[in-house]
Structure formats: structure tokens, C-alpha cells
Enzyme design. Structure first.
Site, mmCIF file in Angstrom:
data_model
loop_
_atom_site.group_PDB
_atom_site.id
_atom_site.type_symbol
_atom_site.label_atom_id
_atom_site.label_comp_id
_atom_site.label_asym_id
_atom_site.label_seq_id
_atom_site.Cartn_x
_atom_site.Cartn_y
_atom_site.Cartn_z
ATOM 1 N N ARG A 111 0.838 -1.214 0.000
ATOM 2 C CA ARG A 111 0.000 0.000 0.000
ATOM 3 C C ARG A 111 0.867 1.255 0.000
ATOM 4 O O ARG A 111 0.353 2.362 0.171
ATOM 5 C CB ARG A 111 -0.919 0.005 1.205
ATOM 6 C CG ARG A 111 -0.175 -0.190 2.525
ATOM 7 C CD ARG A 111 -1.116 -0.052 3.662
ATOM 8 N NE ARG A 111 -0.508 -0.520 4.902
ATOM 9 C CZ ARG A 111 -1.030 -0.304 6.082
ATOM 10 N NH1 ARG A 111 -2.160 0.364 6.181
ATOM 11 N NH2 ARG A 111 -0.447 -0.754 7.155
ATOM 12 N N LYS A 131 2.125 6.293 1.765
ATOM 13 C CA LYS A 131 1.616 5.069 2.407
ATOM 14 C C LYS A 131 0.093 5.146 2.486
ATOM 15 O O LYS A 131 -0.448 6.086 3.071
ATOM 16 C CB LYS A 131 2.226 4.922 3.805
ATOM 17 C CG LYS A 131 1.794 3.655 4.532
ATOM 18 C CD LYS A 131 2.620 3.457 5.787
ATOM 19 C CE LYS A 131 2.123 2.269 6.604
ATOM 20 N NZ LYS A 131 2.947 2.070 7.807
ATOM 21 N N ARG A 194 5.938 9.589 3.675
ATOM 22 C CA ARG A 194 7.112 9.284 4.495
ATOM 23 C C ARG A 194 8.378 9.645 3.728
ATOM 24 O O ARG A 194 8.388 9.648 2.497
ATOM 25 C CB ARG A 194 7.162 7.786 4.816
ATOM 26 C CG ARG A 194 5.873 7.232 5.344
ATOM 27 C CD ARG A 194 6.090 5.902 6.034
ATOM 28 N NE ARG A 194 6.401 4.806 5.126
ATOM 29 C CZ ARG A 194 6.467 3.534 5.522
ATOM 30 N NH1 ARG A 194 6.260 3.237 6.800
ATOM 31 N NH2 ARG A 194 6.735 2.560 4.682
ATOM 32 N N ASP A 270 10.684 -7.748 7.600
ATOM 33 C CA ASP A 270 10.310 -6.761 6.566
ATOM 34 C C ASP A 270 10.120 -5.383 7.183
ATOM 35 O O ASP A 270 9.962 -4.401 6.446
ATOM 36 C CB ASP A 270 9.041 -7.207 5.822
ATOM 37 C CG ASP A 270 7.901 -7.569 6.761
ATOM 38 O OD1 ASP A 270 8.092 -8.479 7.588
ATOM 39 O OD2 ASP A 270 6.842 -6.930 6.691
ATOM 40 N N ASN A 271 10.120 -5.299 8.505
ATOM 41 C CA ASN A 271 10.000 -3.994 9.154
ATOM 42 C C ASN A 271 11.328 -3.559 9.776
ATOM 43 O O ASN A 271 11.350 -2.754 10.697
ATOM 44 C CB ASN A 271 8.902 -4.031 10.225
ATOM 45 C CG ASN A 271 7.518 -4.174 9.606
ATOM 46 O OD1 ASN A 271 7.316 -3.852 8.430
ATOM 47 N ND2 ASN A 271 6.562 -4.649 10.370
HETATM 48 P P1 AMP Z 1 3.291 -4.328 8.159
HETATM 49 O O1 AMP Z 1 3.723 -5.431 9.065
HETATM 50 O O2 AMP Z 1 2.098 -3.555 8.618
HETATM 51 O O3 AMP Z 1 4.437 -3.410 7.846
HETATM 52 O O4 AMP Z 1 2.788 -4.980 6.772
HETATM 53 C C1 AMP Z 1 3.141 -6.261 6.302
HETATM 54 C C2 AMP Z 1 2.833 -6.377 4.831
HETATM 55 O O5 AMP Z 1 1.444 -6.261 4.572
HETATM 56 C C3 AMP Z 1 3.518 -5.343 3.947
HETATM 57 O O6 AMP Z 1 3.877 -5.975 2.746
HETATM 58 C C4 AMP Z 1 2.431 -4.327 3.729
HETATM 59 O O7 AMP Z 1 2.605 -3.596 2.541
HETATM 60 C C5 AMP Z 1 1.199 -5.204 3.652
HETATM 61 N N1 AMP Z 1 -0.032 -4.507 4.037
HETATM 62 C C6 AMP Z 1 -0.378 -4.104 5.278
HETATM 63 N N2 AMP Z 1 -1.589 -3.524 5.260
HETATM 64 C C7 AMP Z 1 -2.018 -3.538 3.983
HETATM 65 C C8 AMP Z 1 -3.201 -3.086 3.300
HETATM 66 N N3 AMP Z 1 -4.182 -2.490 3.950
HETATM 67 N N4 AMP Z 1 -3.272 -3.291 1.968
HETATM 68 C C9 AMP Z 1 -2.287 -3.897 1.302
HETATM 69 N N5 AMP Z 1 -1.166 -4.349 1.866
HETATM 70 C C10 AMP Z 1 -1.022 -4.183 3.196
HETATM 71 MG MG MG Z 2 5.903 -3.262 6.969
#
Ligand code: AMP
Ligand code: MG
Length: 513
Positions: A111, A131, A194, A270-271
């Protein structure tokens, strides 16, 4: 809300079809020049009738943008992704990563859309990312959107972290739209802009390792080294050196988090920024009542990412990165060695953090035990982390009665245990001839008065959402101003340094954002 909820007029429309806006930024998009395996080029999906919620003057200044530059209708369209910005080459990057310990073969910017790399003031380069700007090939089941609540939290926290002196991605602005977004409840959409020198993650390397694209893996490593770790290029084994420097930066970052009582909440690989920055603010939390085992993300039922687990998790995550780099380092033992520099670096960084928090000017045997006893004491008493440290700076070495230090002593329920600890702390201070006034000044530069407590963010979010019927972004702005000077006494904002009110005790944070 002052406007009815509407769906996008034309969900198939993309920003690519609108006329570009020139904000006067120069772009030089190095990531977009990498080969196509690294990303998918695509434009953001527009949102109807966007409005500016917040902008960071300090972040805008890094780009050489005047604060008003973000307030024009055209700028708001850019920040929403409704119109392209001259010089940008929007894309979504691919990555993978270990989520809660389990490898997920493909994640990516689900996203977030990278607009490009702006050349800011003094030639410093900032990637700009939207974002919440719509679906991408990496969205999996997600809707590509972010909600206003989480966007305001990320905006405030990344700016607050920067002003605390903790390495972090930055936030330029948040825009909102009344478009509904479905989470645990119906919320509304927002886009946060960001800024970071790079958004490359540990998981970016893992993706190319696990898909056996070792040429791309090397291309990515070379790209990151050339731009951010030039000293590694000169080392006899550049990739090992690179890994070691990442491990060291990560160690120092996590030591700083522990010091300010910050819990990230979702420490998946990934974070984890390859630059050792705090990135991807979701269900993060600053500790109010201290609990060493605090878990800020209520979806984290096993407490994998609890406060006192964070350093161990960083080390674990470095193993995932190190493994991904083995095709380049070509030596498993040396790779382990590079990863394990984390241990010593973290240990000296955390010692330094707590010595500074205690106002100790020298290093002496027994310091670590003094710190550990204090942490146990604060955890057992659920003492407010930020207030305790701030008030500890007022302690007098030669106080004659316990009440002389009532300001800090009163924060600990078990007064006898505090007195016992404080007695030893005083002895330690005397041993280095510590001067009260001088130590206090030093301690106040490292023990913040103001952090982004959950309830402060919540108040700002509720008023920005218009929960009382009137949408008001003033509180987001006010809170940002307070958090921009976290180490200063700001008597007019004393209430922002208070413990959470009763209504806030039940606030829960989940991954849903
Ligand atoms: P996060 O742990 O929140 O950083 O996200 C983990 C993964 O899920 C990343 O690849 C994000 O881009 C994806 N992601 C989280 N929320 C969404 C959303 N609402 N729509 C699409 N992808 C998402
Ligand atoms: Mg992430």
C-alpha cells in the site's frame, strides 16, 4: 463529519492520467534505475476530495520546501497520489520477510508507493513514499489503504522519534479523505507521506535470496553499499563488513528504543530498515507504567515482540539478513561472526544509554547491577517510565531525609525498595564527585519530558476524526509542536507529561492499520 461518505468517483482512474504538479523539487531516482526485478512501476490510486490533516515543517525544510508549499490544493493532490509530481517515477518495491518467525515468500509495498528520490537541502537525498495510496501487485488480501488513525500515529511518532534523537524514517504530511476503509470498524482513508534515505529492508535481501536470484541480490547489496556504506566497499570483504555495520547500527538503534521505553510491536524482518532506522510504525507504544514484559500489539498473543524481547529479536532478525547474504559473503562462520558483533555492540550501547540516563559520568564496576535492580524495581512497581527518569534528575546526592526526594520517590509504590536503591545510587554518584546541578542538566538532555503516549495520540486522532461532530486538526499540530522539544520544560504543556487518564487504560492496539 462535515461531508457525507462517498466512494471514489472512478475507482479505475489513476494519478497517471492527471496533469503533473511542480513543487520545485529535483528528483534523481536511483532505486528506479535498478532493474525491473526490484519493483513494479505503477501510479497511486486517487482518493476523492482530500484534505490536509497535518504537515511537518521540519521535514518539509529538509526538502527545501516552505511550510505553505504543502497547503496548496495542488500539493494536497500530490500528497494523496491524485496527481503526479514532476520528476517522480512511482513504483512499489518487492520484498519478503519473516513475520512472527515464519518466512513469508512474498510481501512488498502493498500500500506504499515510492514516488522517487528528491534531492533536498545540502544535496541530501530523500525518498518520498505515499503510504495508503492504493493497491499494488504486493497487496495480497489488503485494500492498499491506510486509515486516518494509524496515519496520524505514524506521522506523530516518526517526527517525535527524530526529535528524541532516535534514528527513524520521517513524515512529511498526512492527508485524509472521507472514503470508508473497513478494519475492525469502518474508518476513513488517509495517506501519509514518508521520507527516508532508503526504504530497503532486511526482507528486501531475503526475497532475492529465497527466490535464488543471486545476481539481483548482489545488485541490491552493491546499491545499498555504494550509497550508504561506502566504507564497506573499501574493506577486504565488503559484504561481510556491510553486514557487520548493519548489525552495529541495529544494536545502537535498539539500545535507544530500550532507553526511551519504545516498543515497536511488529518486529518482522520486513519492518527492519537496512539503514538501522525505526520504520513501519503500526501498533507501537511508549511505555507509561513500566512493565519489562510489555506487549503493545494485542495481536501478539505470545509476546514475541515484548519490550524485553526486542534486543534478542533484533539479533534473530540479523540472522535472517545474514543468511540471505551468504551467497555474497561465501563464508558461513564469518557471516555468523559479523552478525554476532551485535551482541557486544548492543551491550556497550545499552550500558551507555543507561549510564547517561542515570547521569553517570564514568564507568564503574557494579553499574550494570545498579541498572538491573532499578529496572526490576520499576517493573515490579509499574512506575511511569518517562516521569521516573525525568524526576530522577532532581535527586540530591546529599539529601538528609527520604522526603527530600519526594518528587521521584513518590512515583514508586514500594518506598523502602526505592530508598534502598537510591542509597546505593547516591553512593555511586559520590564516588565520582557528581554535582547535582550539572548532572541534572545532563540527565534532562537524555531523559525526555514528553513522549508520544498512546492517550495523547488518541485524543489528537479523535478530534481529527471529528468523533465529537467537529473535525479539528489543531490537536495534531499542537502535539507535534510539544513533541518537537521533548527535552525542554514546556510549562504551558505540563498536561502532556502526565500519566494516562483512567479512560485510556484500556486502549488496545492491533496490527490493523
Ligand atoms: P506491516 O507489518 O504492517 O508493515 O505490513 C506487512 C505487509 O502487509 C507489507 O507488505 C504491507 O505492505 C502489507 N499490508 C499491510 N496492510 C495492507 C493493506 N491495507 N493493503 C495492502 N497491503 C497491506
Ligand atoms: Mg511493513
Amino acid at each position: 463529519m462535515d461531508a457525507p461518505v462517498t466512494l471514489p468517483l472512478d475507482p479505475t482512474a489513476t494519478a497517471a492520467s492527471a496533469a503533473p504538479v511542480d513543487l520545485g523539487l529535483q528528483f534523481d531516482n536511483s532505486f528506479a534505475r535498478l532493474s525491473g526485478q526490484f519493483y513494479t512501476r505503477l501510479a497511486p490510486t486517487p482518493l476523492p476530495r482530500p484534505y490536509l490533516v497535518a504537515a511537518s515543517t521540519a521535514a518539509a525544510d529538509l526538502l527545501g520546501l516552505a511550510p505553505q508549499a504543502l497547503r496548496s490544493d495542488e500539493a494536497v493532490e500530490v500528497l494523496t497520489g491524485n496527481r503526479p509530481i514532476v520528476g517522480s517515477e512511482p513504483l512499489a518495491a518487492v520484498y519478503s520477510g519473516h513475520q512472527f518467525g515464519v518466512y513469508v515468500p512474498r510481501l512488498g509495498d502493498g500500500r506504499a508507493i515510492l514516488l522517487g528520490e528528491a534531492v533536498g537541502r545540502d544535496g541530501q537525498r530523500w525518498e518520498l513514499q505515499l503510504k495508503g495510496a492504493g493497491k499494488t501487485p504486493y497487496s495480497r488480501m489488503g485494500d492498499g489503504r491506510a486509515v486516518l488513525r494509524s496515519s496520524i500515529r505514524e506521522f506523530l511518532c516518526s517526527e517525535a522519534m527524530h526529535h528524541l534523537g532516535v534514528p527513524t524514517t520521517r513524515s512529511l504530511a498526512v492527508v485524509g479523505s472521507d472514503t470508508p476503509v473497513f478494519r475492525e470498524t469502518v474508518e476513513t482513508a488517509a495517506v501519509a507521506t514518508r521520507m527516508s534515505p532508503s526504504f530497503v529492508r532486511f526482507g528486501s535481501f531475503e526475497y532475492f535470496y529465497w527466490t535464488k536470484q543471486h545476481d539481483a541480490l548482489q545488485q541490491l547489496a552493491d546499491y545499498v553499499i555504494d550509497r550508504f556504506y561506502p566504507e564497506s566497499r573499501e574493506a577486504p570483504q565488503p559484504y561481510l563488513h556491510f553486514l557487520e555495520v548493519v548489525a552495529r547500527r541495529t544494536a545502537r538503534l535498539f539500545a535507544q528504543w530500550q532507553g526511551v521505553g519504545f516498543c515497536h510491536g511488529v518486529l518482522n524482518t520486513d519492518n527492519m530498515s537496512i539503514l538501522g532506522l525505526t520504520i513501519d510504525y503500526g501498533p507501537f507504544g511508549f511505555m507509561d507504567a513500566f512493565d519489562a514484559g510489555y506487549v503493545c500489539n494485542h495481536s501478539d498473543s505470545h509476546g514475541r515482540y515484548a519490550y524485553n524481547m526486542q534486543p534478542q529479536i533484533a539479533h534473530w532478525n540479523l540472522y535472517a539478513l545474514g543468511q540471505a547474504l551468504v551467497p555474497l559473503t561465501d563464508d558461513i562462520d564469518a557471516t555468523k561472526g559479523a552478525i554476532d558483533t551485535f551482541v557486544g555492540e548492543y551491550s556497550s550501547a545499552i550500558d551507555g544509554v543507561f549510564r547517561a540516563k542515570l547521569g553517570l559520568a564514568t564507568q564503574q564496576a557494579g553499574d550494570e547491577a545498579l541498572v538491573n535492580r532499578l529496572i526490576d524495581l520499576l517493573s515490579a512497581n509499574r512506575t511511569d517510565w518517562t516521569r521516573f527518569w525525568r524526576r530522577l534528575s532532581q535527586l540530591r546526592v546529599d539529601a538528609t531525609a527520604p522526603d527530600d526526594d519526594a518528587a521521584v520517590r513518590d512515583l514508586v509504590i514500594d518506598r523502602a525498595a526505592f530508598d534502598a536503591w537510591a542509597g546505593d545510587y547516591r553512593t555511586r554518584l559520590r564516588a565520582e564527585g557528581s554535582d547535582d546541578a550539572e548532572r541534572r542538566a545532563r540527565m534532562e538532555r537524555v531523559n525526555p519530558k514528553y513522549v508520544l503516549r498512546n492517550h495523547l495520540a488518541e485524543v489528537a486522532i479523535r478530534s481529527a476524526r471529528g468523533d465529537d461532530g467537529v473535525r479539528d486538526f489543531g490537536e495534531v499540530e499542537r502535539l507535534l509542536k510539544v513533541l518537537e522539544r521533548p527535552y525542554d520544560e514546556q510549562p504551558e504543556f505540563e498536561a502532556y507529561a502526565a500519566e494516562p487518564p483512567d479512560w485510556a487504560r484500556g486502549l488496545e492496539l492491533s496490527c490493523s492499520s
